[in-house]
Structure formats: structure tokens, C-alpha cells
Design a protein around this motif. Structure first.
Motif, PDB file in Angstrom:
ATOM      1  N   ALA A 264     -31.754 -19.329  -5.734  1.00 11.18           N
ATOM      2  CA  ALA A 264     -32.904 -19.778  -6.529  1.00 11.18           C
ATOM      3  C   ALA A 264     -32.937 -19.074  -7.883  1.00 11.18           C
ATOM      4  O   ALA A 264     -33.215 -19.693  -8.911  1.00 11.18           O
ATOM      5  CB  ALA A 264     -34.204 -19.534  -5.766  1.00 11.18           C
ATOM      6  N   ILE A 265     -32.659 -17.782  -7.874  1.00 16.68           N
ATOM      7  CA  ILE A 265     -32.638 -17.026  -9.125  1.00 16.68           C
ATOM      8  C   ILE A 265     -31.582 -17.580 -10.079  1.00 16.68           C
ATOM      9  O   ILE A 265     -31.816 -17.719 -11.288  1.00 16.68           O
ATOM     10  CB  ILE A 265     -32.361 -15.533  -8.845  1.00 16.68           C
ATOM     11  CG1 ILE A 265     -33.525 -14.914  -8.064  1.00 16.68           C
ATOM     12  CG2 ILE A 265     -32.120 -14.770 -10.144  1.00 16.68           C
ATOM     13  CD1 ILE A 265     -33.249 -13.504  -7.582  1.00 16.68           C
ATOM     14  N   ILE A 266     -30.440 -17.959  -9.540  1.00 17.74           N
ATOM     15  CA  ILE A 266     -29.310 -18.401 -10.368  1.00 17.74           C
ATOM     16  C   ILE A 266     -29.451 -19.850 -10.832  1.00 17.74           C
ATOM     17  O   ILE A 266     -29.159 -20.178 -11.982  1.00 17.74           O
ATOM     18  CB  ILE A 266     -27.990 -18.232  -9.591  1.00 17.74           C
ATOM     19  CG1 ILE A 266     -27.742 -16.748  -9.289  1.00 17.74           C
ATOM     20  CG2 ILE A 266     -26.822 -18.826 -10.363  1.00 17.74           C
ATOM     21  CD1 ILE A 266     -26.561 -16.516  -8.359  1.00 17.74           C
ATOM     22  N   SER A 267     -29.905 -20.725  -9.944  1.00 16.67           N
ATOM     23  CA  SER A 267     -29.754 -22.161 -10.202  1.00 16.67           C
ATOM     24  C   SER A 267     -31.021 -22.922 -10.591  1.00 16.67           C
ATOM     25  O   SER A 267     -30.943 -23.944 -11.277  1.00 16.67           O
ATOM     26  CB  SER A 267     -29.141 -22.846  -8.970  1.00 16.67           C
ATOM     27  OG  SER A 267     -30.028 -22.752  -7.867  1.00 16.67           O
ATOM     28  N   ILE A 268     -32.195 -22.465 -10.150  1.00 16.97           N
ATOM     29  CA  ILE A 268     -33.419 -23.224 -10.402  1.00 16.97           C
ATOM     30  C   ILE A 268     -33.924 -22.970 -11.817  1.00 16.97           C
ATOM     31  O   ILE A 268     -34.042 -21.817 -12.249  1.00 16.97           O
ATOM     32  CB  ILE A 268     -34.521 -22.877  -9.381  1.00 16.97           C
ATOM     33  CG1 ILE A 268     -33.996 -23.056  -7.966  1.00 16.97           C
ATOM     34  CG2 ILE A 268     -35.748 -23.752  -9.618  1.00 16.97           C
ATOM     35  CD1 ILE A 268     -33.573 -24.453  -7.619  1.00 16.97           C
ATOM     36  N   LYS A 269     -34.257 -24.048 -12.517  1.00 15.94           N
ATOM     37  CA  LYS A 269     -34.766 -23.923 -13.871  1.00 15.94           C
ATOM     38  C   LYS A 269     -36.172 -23.320 -13.858  1.00 15.94           C
ATOM     39  O   LYS A 269     -36.905 -23.415 -12.888  1.00 15.94           O
ATOM     40  CB  LYS A 269     -34.811 -25.289 -14.556  1.00 15.94           C
ATOM     41  CG  LYS A 269     -33.419 -25.898 -14.765  1.00 15.94           C
ATOM     42  CD  LYS A 269     -33.538 -27.247 -15.418  1.00 15.94           C
ATOM     43  CE  LYS A 269     -32.163 -27.895 -15.617  1.00 15.94           C
ATOM     44  NZ  LYS A 269     -32.266 -29.244 -16.219  1.00 15.94           N
ATOM     45  N   LYS A 270     -36.566 -22.734 -15.002  1.00 16.95           N
ATOM     46  CA  LYS A 270     -37.838 -22.027 -15.070  1.00 16.95           C
ATOM     47  C   LYS A 270     -39.007 -22.943 -15.380  1.00 16.95           C
ATOM     48  O   LYS A 270     -40.146 -22.591 -15.101  1.00 16.95           O
ATOM     49  CB  LYS A 270     -37.779 -20.927 -16.134  1.00 16.95           C
ATOM     50  CG  LYS A 270     -36.796 -19.808 -15.793  1.00 16.95           C
ATOM     51  CD  LYS A 270     -36.806 -18.747 -16.862  1.00 16.95           C
ATOM     52  CE  LYS A 270     -35.843 -17.617 -16.534  1.00 16.95           C
ATOM     53  NZ  LYS A 270     -35.838 -16.563 -17.578  1.00 16.95           N
ATOM     54  N   ASP A 271     -38.752 -24.105 -15.992  1.00 16.62           N
ATOM     55  CA  ASP A 271     -39.885 -24.950 -16.381  1.00 16.62           C
ATOM     56  C   ASP A 271     -40.535 -25.538 -15.138  1.00 16.62           C
ATOM     57  O   ASP A 271     -39.969 -25.586 -14.072  1.00 16.62           O
ATOM     58  CB  ASP A 271     -39.449 -26.063 -17.323  1.00 16.62           C
ATOM     59  CG  ASP A 271     -38.376 -26.963 -16.730  1.00 16.62           C
ATOM     60  OD1 ASP A 271     -38.693 -27.629 -15.731  1.00 16.62           O
ATOM     61  OD2 ASP A 271     -37.256 -26.996 -17.270  1.00 16.62           O
TER      62      ASP A 271
END
Length: 341
Positions: free
Chosen positions: A331-338
Motif C-alpha cells: 500500500a505504501i509503494i503502490s497506492i496513490k495519495k489522492d
């Protein structure tokens, strides 16, 4: 007969589906059905799962096991090739170009591998070792179900406001803590002080994850592909559980056998009795002892069997915790922040 309870529930879900859930489809896509892909996917997954399940009994060197796993692997490779070349595939591989879509499905795979494997074996502990009735074992999981039910809607609102990234980091970490708590109890003790805290923490962790997973998957692709994306994600969760049960079964049988061998060395019993136990090792904690044997010896053997099973299932909880932590890292690596993930 117990499984017929699913029929009225399914009917209610179908009614709600047609009444309240809007249709989404790609109007420009072909209406043909990907029978070829379906066949190769079914044989591929079936072959691998069958091989893994039978390996715990026959061993990996068995021709049936090896042939099944090899056939399954080849069919899955062919499946990927087929899906990349036809107009209307079951799985549109281009969707995986999105890091959020790929990452979310990886998170789903690891989270539901951990959950599916653990939930499958925990009732064996409850019923065969802890002495719960089947009804009590089922009721023990009610807090987990209720937490997911009650928190899924509020978590959906959290995702709408803050995005899916943070919940998909926090949720798996909380879930990992739940699995660690499951590894603590031994044999006996009150449910409320042994397994209840673990079930509550596990339920809370999964409740944090469920809505963000769905939102991240659906919002990572064009609207016309949302149905396909949801279907892929659901398939990933189901496949993850099947594969986990097969692999976890191999692990728990191996650790159970090693622990039982160590304990049997400390008990003076006849060779015939050892053979009776060896013939039933695949049953794990359900091994049946002769009804007419010495009471003290029977108690010692039952204790050895139960302790060995607890030893094995603890490994599964550690693995499940590790899989959950891997999900947080993904999740830290792949999920976008918006907020649209």
C-alpha cells in the motif's frame, strides 16, 4: 441442509442488486464470451490447488501431484497469452498498468490469503482442541462479522474524504496484530480472555481494509471497466483463500508431525500404538486413539497431539501476520495519495 441458508440470502441480494445497483458496461466492447480463457483459467487454478492439496498426503515427488501442478502452471501461462490477444477477455490485462489497480489486487491477495487460511483452521482448534461445540465455534466469529458490517460504511466515508492509502496501511497492520494475538492462547481458558481480543482486533483491521480496497479498485480504472475491475478483485480474494488453505495445510501438517515426533519420544508406548497414530497423522488434532487403552497413556497422547496442533497453527498465525504486513508495505509503494486512489 445447513447450506440452504444461503439460498434466501442470495435471493435477497439479487433483488437488491436489480433494484438499487446501476449497470455499468463498455457499450463498444464485443458481446462474445471468452470460453477459451475460462477453460484455461479453471484448469490452471484447479490443477495447482489440487496438486497442493494432495501433496500433503502423497508428497511433492508423487507423479499425480507434479503432473497436476505442472499442468496448472502451463494452463495459466496459456491463459495469460490468450487474454492478451483476444478482443473481449475475461481479464483485461491492460488494467494492470495502473499501479493502484495492481497494488490493490496484490494487497487483496495477501490479506485474503492470510484470512482464508487462518479462518479455515481456527475452527479445528476451537472444536477439536479447545472443546467448543460447532455452534460455539461459529458464534465465536460473530464479533469479526459485526465489526466488518458496522465499520464498512463509515470507512467508505473516510476514504471519500482522505483517500484509500492511509486505511490500507493502517488496516493490515492492525490485522497483523490480531493474528499475533491468536498465537498467544494455549489449551483451555475463557473465550473472553483468550480468543475474543484477537477476533476483535482482526475484525477491526479487516473492517478498516474492506471499503478502501473496493474503492481503490473501482476508482483506479475507467468507469466502463468498473465491473470488470470489481470482478477481478473478487476473484483474486477467492483464489487467494483456496491457495492459502492448500499451502497452509502443507505447513501445518509438517510442523504438526515434527512436534508430535518430538513429544512421542518422551512417552513410552507400544509400536502398534505408534503405528495407529502414524496412520492418522493427516487428521491432525482429530487423531482417534483406541478406546480401551490405559487412561493415563491416553491422556498423555491426547495432550501430545493437541500441543502439536497448537504448535502448528501458531506458525500459520505468524505467516498470516507477515502476509498482512506485506500488504501494508505494498500500500505504501503502490497506492496513490489522492482521494480517488
Amino acid at each position: 441442509m445447513d447450506f440452504f441458508i444461503n439460498l434466501p440470502i442470495a435471493i435477497i441480494v439479487m433483488l437488491i442488486l436489480f433494484w438499487r445497483v446501476p449497470e455499468s458496461r463498455d457499450e463498444q466492447s464485443s458481446k462474445s464470451i471468452d470460453f477459451t480463457g475460462a477453460i484455461f483459467a479453471t484448469i490452471g487454478l484447479g490443477g495447482i490447488v489440487f496438486g497442493l492439496l494432495e501433496s500433503s498426503v502423497l508428497g511433492f515427488s508423487n507423479k499425480i501431484v507434479l503432473s497436476s501442478i505442472v499442468l496448472g502452471t502451463i494452463c495459466l501461462i496459456i491463459f495469460v497469452i490468450v487474454e492478451s490477444r483476444i478482443e473481449s477477455p475475461i481479464i483485461r490485462l491492460s488494467l494492470f498498468r495502473s499501479s493502484t489497480f495492481s497494488g490493490t489486487n496484490l494487497i487483496t491477495f495477501f490479506l485474503y490469503s492470510a484470512l482464508g487460511g487462518a479462518i479455515f483452521f481456527i475452527p479445528f482448534d476451537f472444536i477439536l482442541v479447545q472443546g467448543y461445540t460447532p455452534t460455539e465455534a461459529g458464534a465465536a466469529f460473530l464479533p469479526l462479522i459485526l465489526l466488518i458490517f458496522l465499520f464498512s460504511r463509515p470507512m467508505g466515508q473516510v476514504v471519500d474524504r482522505y483517500g484509500a492509502k492511509i486505511p490500507l496501511i493502517i488496516g493490515p497492520i492492525v490485522t497483523a496484530v490480531g493474528y499475533v494475538l491468536f498465537s498467544i492462547p494455549g489449551i483451555g481458558g475463557n473465550y473472553w480472555t483468550t480468543f475474543f481480543p484477537a477476533i476483535v482486533v482482526l475484525g477491526l483491521g479487516m473492517a478498516i481494509c474492506v471499503a478502501p480496497l473496493t474503492t481503490a479498485v473501482m476508482s483506479s480504472v475507467d468507469t466502463k471497466y468498473s465491473g470488470t475491475a470489481s470482478g477481478i478483485n473478487n476473484a483474486v480474494s477467492r483464489v487467494a483463500g483456496l491457495i492459502a488453505i492448500a499451502i497452509f495445510g502443507i505447513i501445518i501438517l509438517s510442523t504438526f508431525n515434527n512436534a508430535l515426533d518430538t513429544r512421542l519420544e518422551t512417552i513410552q508406548i507400544e509400536e502398534q500404538l505408534i503405528q495407529i497414530i502414524n496412520d492418522q497423522r493427516i487428521k491432525l488434532a482429530a487423531i482417534e486413539l483406541p478406546w480401551d487403552m490405559n487412561g493415563e497413556t491416553s491422556a498423555l497422547l491426547r495432550s501430545a497431539i493437541n500441543d502439536s496442533f497448537i504448535n502448528g497453527i501458531r506458525y500459520l498465525f505468524y505467516i498470516s501476520a507477515g502476509l498482512s504486513l506485506v500488504s501494508a508495505v505494498i500500500a505504501i509503494i503502490s497506492i496513490k495519495k489522492d482521494k480517488s486512489a
